[in-house]
Scaffold this motif. Sequence first.
Motif, PDB file in Angstrom:
ATOM      1  N   ILE A  30      13.804  38.650  70.232  1.00 52.61           N
ATOM      2  CA  ILE A  30      13.055  39.898  70.424  1.00 52.61           C
ATOM      3  C   ILE A  30      11.566  39.754  70.148  1.00 52.61           C
ATOM      4  O   ILE A  30      10.805  40.702  70.330  1.00 52.61           O
ATOM      5  N   GLY A  31      11.153  38.569  69.722  1.00 46.14           N
ATOM      6  CA  GLY A  31       9.751  38.350  69.388  1.00 46.14           C
ATOM      7  C   GLY A  31       9.542  38.308  67.890  1.00 46.14           C
ATOM      8  O   GLY A  31      10.173  39.070  67.145  1.00 46.14           O
ATOM      9  N   ALA A  32       8.681  37.425  67.463  1.00 47.98           N
ATOM     10  CA  ALA A  32       8.458  37.220  66.031  1.00 47.98           C
ATOM     11  C   ALA A  32       7.791  38.410  65.369  1.00 47.98           C
ATOM     12  O   ALA A  32       7.704  38.469  64.136  1.00 47.98           O
ATOM     13  N   ASP A  33       7.328  39.372  66.160  1.00 44.35           N
ATOM     14  CA  ASP A  33       6.692  40.558  65.586  1.00 44.35           C
ATOM     15  C   ASP A  33       7.713  41.641  65.245  1.00 44.35           C
ATOM     16  O   ASP A  33       7.346  42.718  64.778  1.00 44.35           O
ATOM     17  N   GLN A  34       9.014  41.327  65.460  1.00 44.69           N
ATOM     18  CA  GLN A  34      10.070  42.282  65.139  1.00 44.69           C
ATOM     19  C   GLN A  34      11.123  41.614  64.252  1.00 44.69           C
ATOM     20  O   GLN A  34      11.125  40.404  64.079  1.00 44.69           O
ATOM     21  N   ASN A  35      12.008  42.440  63.701  1.00 45.60           N
ATOM     22  CA  ASN A  35      13.097  41.908  62.877  1.00 45.60           C
ATOM     23  C   ASN A  35      14.300  42.828  62.983  1.00 45.60           C
ATOM     24  O   ASN A  35      14.157  44.026  63.253  1.00 45.60           O
ATOM     25  N   PRO A  36      15.512  42.298  62.765  1.00 52.22           N
ATOM     26  CA  PRO A  36      16.721  43.106  62.917  1.00 52.22           C
ATOM     27  C   PRO A  36      16.971  43.982  61.703  1.00 52.22           C
ATOM     28  O   PRO A  36      16.558  43.655  60.587  1.00 52.22           O
ATOM     29  N   PRO A  37      17.688  45.100  61.883  1.00 53.15           N
ATOM     30  CA  PRO A  37      18.075  45.921  60.734  1.00 53.15           C
ATOM     31  C   PRO A  37      19.194  45.239  59.965  1.00 53.15           C
ATOM     32  O   PRO A  37      20.172  44.771  60.551  1.00 53.15           O
ATOM     33  N   LEU A  38      19.046  45.154  58.652  1.00 54.85           N
ATOM     34  CA  LEU A  38      20.031  44.481  57.808  1.00 54.85           C
ATOM     35  C   LEU A  38      20.277  45.299  56.541  1.00 54.85           C
ATOM     36  O   LEU A  38      19.347  45.900  55.995  1.00 54.85           O
ATOM     37  N   LEU A  39      21.525  45.297  56.080  1.00 57.86           N
ATOM     38  CA  LEU A  39      21.879  45.901  54.791  1.00 57.86           C
ATOM     39  C   LEU A  39      22.319  44.780  53.863  1.00 57.86           C
ATOM     40  O   LEU A  39      23.283  44.076  54.155  1.00 57.86           O
ATOM     41  N   LEU A  40      21.637  44.608  52.750  1.00 65.75           N
ATOM     42  CA  LEU A  40      21.950  43.518  51.829  1.00 65.75           C
ATOM     43  C   LEU A  40      22.421  44.051  50.488  1.00 65.75           C
ATOM     44  O   LEU A  40      21.735  44.852  49.855  1.00 65.75           O
ATOM     45  N   TYR A  41      23.596  43.586  50.061  1.00 63.75           N
ATOM     46  CA  TYR A  41      24.080  43.833  48.704  1.00 63.75           C
ATOM     47  C   TYR A  41      24.151  42.483  48.004  1.00 63.75           C
ATOM     48  O   TYR A  41      24.913  41.614  48.398  1.00 63.75           O
ATOM     49  N   SER A  42      23.357  42.309  46.963  1.00 63.80           N
ATOM     50  CA  SER A  42      23.311  41.038  46.241  1.00 63.80           C
ATOM     51  C   SER A  42      23.979  41.214  44.886  1.00 63.80           C
ATOM     52  O   SER A  42      23.504  41.959  44.031  1.00 63.80           O
ATOM     53  N   LEU A  43      25.123  40.519  44.699  1.00 62.69           N
ATOM     54  CA  LEU A  43      25.863  40.654  43.444  1.00 62.69           C
ATOM     55  C   LEU A  43      25.473  39.557  42.453  1.00 62.69           C
ATOM     56  O   LEU A  43      24.748  38.622  42.792  1.00 62.69           O
ATOM     57  N   ASN A  44      25.965  39.686  41.247  1.00 62.56           N
ATOM     58  CA  ASN A  44      25.690  38.714  40.191  1.00 62.56           C
ATOM     59  C   ASN A  44      26.643  37.526  40.341  1.00 62.56           C
ATOM     60  O   ASN A  44      27.866  37.695  40.306  1.00 62.56           O
ATOM     61  N   ILE A  45      26.113  36.323  40.491  1.00 65.03           N
ATOM     62  CA  ILE A  45      26.922  35.121  40.699  1.00 65.03           C
ATOM     63  C   ILE A  45      27.884  34.852  39.535  1.00 65.03           C
ATOM     64  O   ILE A  45      28.877  34.131  39.701  1.00 65.03           O
ATOM     65  N   GLN A  46      27.632  35.451  38.387  1.00 65.46           N
ATOM     66  CA  GLN A  46      28.519  35.246  37.243  1.00 65.46           C
ATOM     67  C   GLN A  46      29.953  35.661  37.572  1.00 65.46           C
ATOM     68  O   GLN A  46      30.922  35.086  37.052  1.00 65.46           O
ATOM     69  N   LEU A  47      30.097  36.628  38.468  1.00 66.87           N
ATOM     70  CA  LEU A  47      31.426  37.042  38.905  1.00 66.87           C
ATOM     71  C   LEU A  47      32.223  35.854  39.433  1.00 66.87           C
ATOM     72  O   LEU A  47      33.403  35.681  39.117  1.00 66.87           O
ATOM     73  N   MET A  48      31.582  35.007  40.240  1.00 66.38           N
ATOM     74  CA  MET A  48      32.265  33.858  40.820  1.00 66.38           C
ATOM     75  C   MET A  48      32.535  32.796  39.766  1.00 66.38           C
ATOM     76  O   MET A  48      33.572  32.123  39.798  1.00 66.38           O
ATOM     77  N   ARG A  49      31.625  32.624  38.823  1.00 64.57           N
ATOM     78  CA  ARG A  49      31.776  31.580  37.812  1.00 64.57           C
ATOM     79  C   ARG A  49      32.945  31.862  36.873  1.00 64.57           C
ATOM     80  O   ARG A  49      33.537  30.941  36.307  1.00 64.57           O
ATOM     81  N   GLU A  50      33.298  33.136  36.698  1.00 64.39           N
ATOM     82  CA  GLU A  50      34.413  33.483  35.816  1.00 64.39           C
ATOM     83  C   GLU A  50      35.757  33.178  36.463  1.00 64.39           C
ATOM     84  O   GLU A  50      36.784  33.129  35.776  1.00 64.39           O
ATOM     85  N   GLN A  51      35.788  32.989  37.790  1.00 60.63           N
ATOM     86  CA  GLN A  51      36.971  32.550  38.536  1.00 60.63           C
ATOM     87  C   GLN A  51      38.188  33.456  38.331  1.00 60.63           C
ATOM     88  O   GLN A  51      39.334  32.991  38.338  1.00 60.63           O
ATOM     89  N   ASN A  52      37.934  34.740  38.165  1.00 56.76           N
ATOM     90  CA  ASN A  52      39.003  35.729  38.084  1.00 56.76           C
ATOM     91  C   ASN A  52      39.195  36.302  39.488  1.00 56.76           C
ATOM     92  O   ASN A  52      38.455  37.190  39.914  1.00 56.76           O
ATOM     93  N   LEU A  53      40.195  35.779  40.208  1.00 58.01           N
ATOM     94  CA  LEU A  53      40.346  36.140  41.619  1.00 58.01           C
ATOM     95  C   LEU A  53      40.575  37.634  41.807  1.00 58.01           C
ATOM     96  O   LEU A  53      40.059  38.237  42.766  1.00 58.01           O
ATOM     97  N   LYS A  54      41.315  38.256  40.921  1.00 51.42           N
ATOM     98  CA  LYS A  54      41.561  39.693  41.042  1.00 51.42           C
ATOM     99  C   LYS A  54      40.253  40.474  40.954  1.00 51.42           C
ATOM    100  O   LYS A  54      40.010  41.399  41.752  1.00 51.42           O
ATOM    101  N   ALA A  55      39.399  40.105  40.007  1.00 51.61           N
ATOM    102  CA  ALA A  55      38.120  40.784  39.851  1.00 51.61           C
ATOM    103  C   ALA A  55      37.202  40.506  41.035  1.00 51.61           C
ATOM    104  O   ALA A  55      36.473  41.391  41.502  1.00 51.61           O
ATOM    105  N   ILE A  56      37.230  39.263  41.534  1.00 49.43           N
ATOM    106  CA  ILE A  56      36.408  38.897  42.689  1.00 49.43           C
ATOM    107  C   ILE A  56      36.839  39.693  43.918  1.00 49.43           C
ATOM    108  O   ILE A  56      36.014  40.281  44.624  1.00 49.43           O
ATOM    109  N   ASN A  57      38.141  39.734  44.189  1.00 45.34           N
ATOM    110  CA  ASN A  57      38.648  40.500  45.327  1.00 45.34           C
ATOM    111  C   ASN A  57      38.252  41.971  45.227  1.00 45.34           C
ATOM    112  O   ASN A  57      37.812  42.578  46.213  1.00 45.34           O
ATOM    113  N   SER A  58      38.425  42.539  44.040  1.00 38.93           N
ATOM    114  CA  SER A  58      38.115  43.946  43.839  1.00 38.93           C
ATOM    115  C   SER A  58      36.638  44.235  44.084  1.00 38.93           C
ATOM    116  O   SER A  58      36.278  45.228  44.745  1.00 38.93           O
ATOM    117  N   ALA A  59      35.766  43.359  43.577  1.00 46.73           N
ATOM    118  CA  ALA A  59      34.328  43.565  43.737  1.00 46.73           C
ATOM    119  C   ALA A  59      33.908  43.465  45.200  1.00 46.73           C
ATOM    120  O   ALA A  59      33.136  44.291  45.701  1.00 46.73           O
TER     121      ALA A  59
END
Length: 229
Positions: A30-59
């Motif tokens: 579309i040209g470098a003077d434009q950009n696409p609409p995006l929705l970003l949710y950035s979570l805390n990586i500590q969730l993954m490090r705890e390796q609790n699959l139930k909590a990860i799935n729920s989040a």
Amino acid sequence: MKLLGMIGGTSWHSTIEYYRLLNQLAGERIGADQNPPLLLYSLNIQLMREQNLKAINSAYLEIAKKLEAAGAGAIIICANTPHMVYSYVQPKINIPILHIADAVGIEAQKKGYKRLGLLGNKPTMTKGFLQNRLKEIYKIEVIIPEDEYLDDCHGFVSKELTQGKFTDKARNFFLSQLESLQKKGADAIIMGCTELPILIPQDKTNIPLLETTDLHAQMAVDFIFEDED
């Protein structure tokens, strides 16, 4: 353009790469003077490090529902490992999650690859959520490093790469794993950690690399523009 939801934060270095690529690839259309609409949710990586699959799935389910409610037409999970939630989350929402294994499988089929090596952290290499989908849908075999090297792979990813550290020690280690997987019959290597291509870009090795981030981002941009093509 369709609205894309992004789930990031694992790591934020990975999320930056996704955000950059999505905007760059969209700009090529579309040209470098434009950009696409995006929705970003950035979570805390500590969730993954705890390796609790139930909590990860729920989040991830909670976040996916928020993005859907906010109007996203699809979701991209901005890393490899969190795709472990796909089988749990996808049936519970009404918009597609763009699976990273599909991006890899489509590219591998185009190139005629039948056997792929996989590098990443330990869950990505051993849990089967990438390997199983590649085998079931694309008939591609996936091999991983020998057991004795899995902990080192995981350590470099979790303690260095996801924290923005790119050392010669890590680079030499993963280069040796690339060579070992090729000797075991891999046609190409899946760089199954978003930060791995930053550590070892294609121009640093003669072994074909499948950079999951680039392929996944291209799939997402195709979605954004699919009604306009």
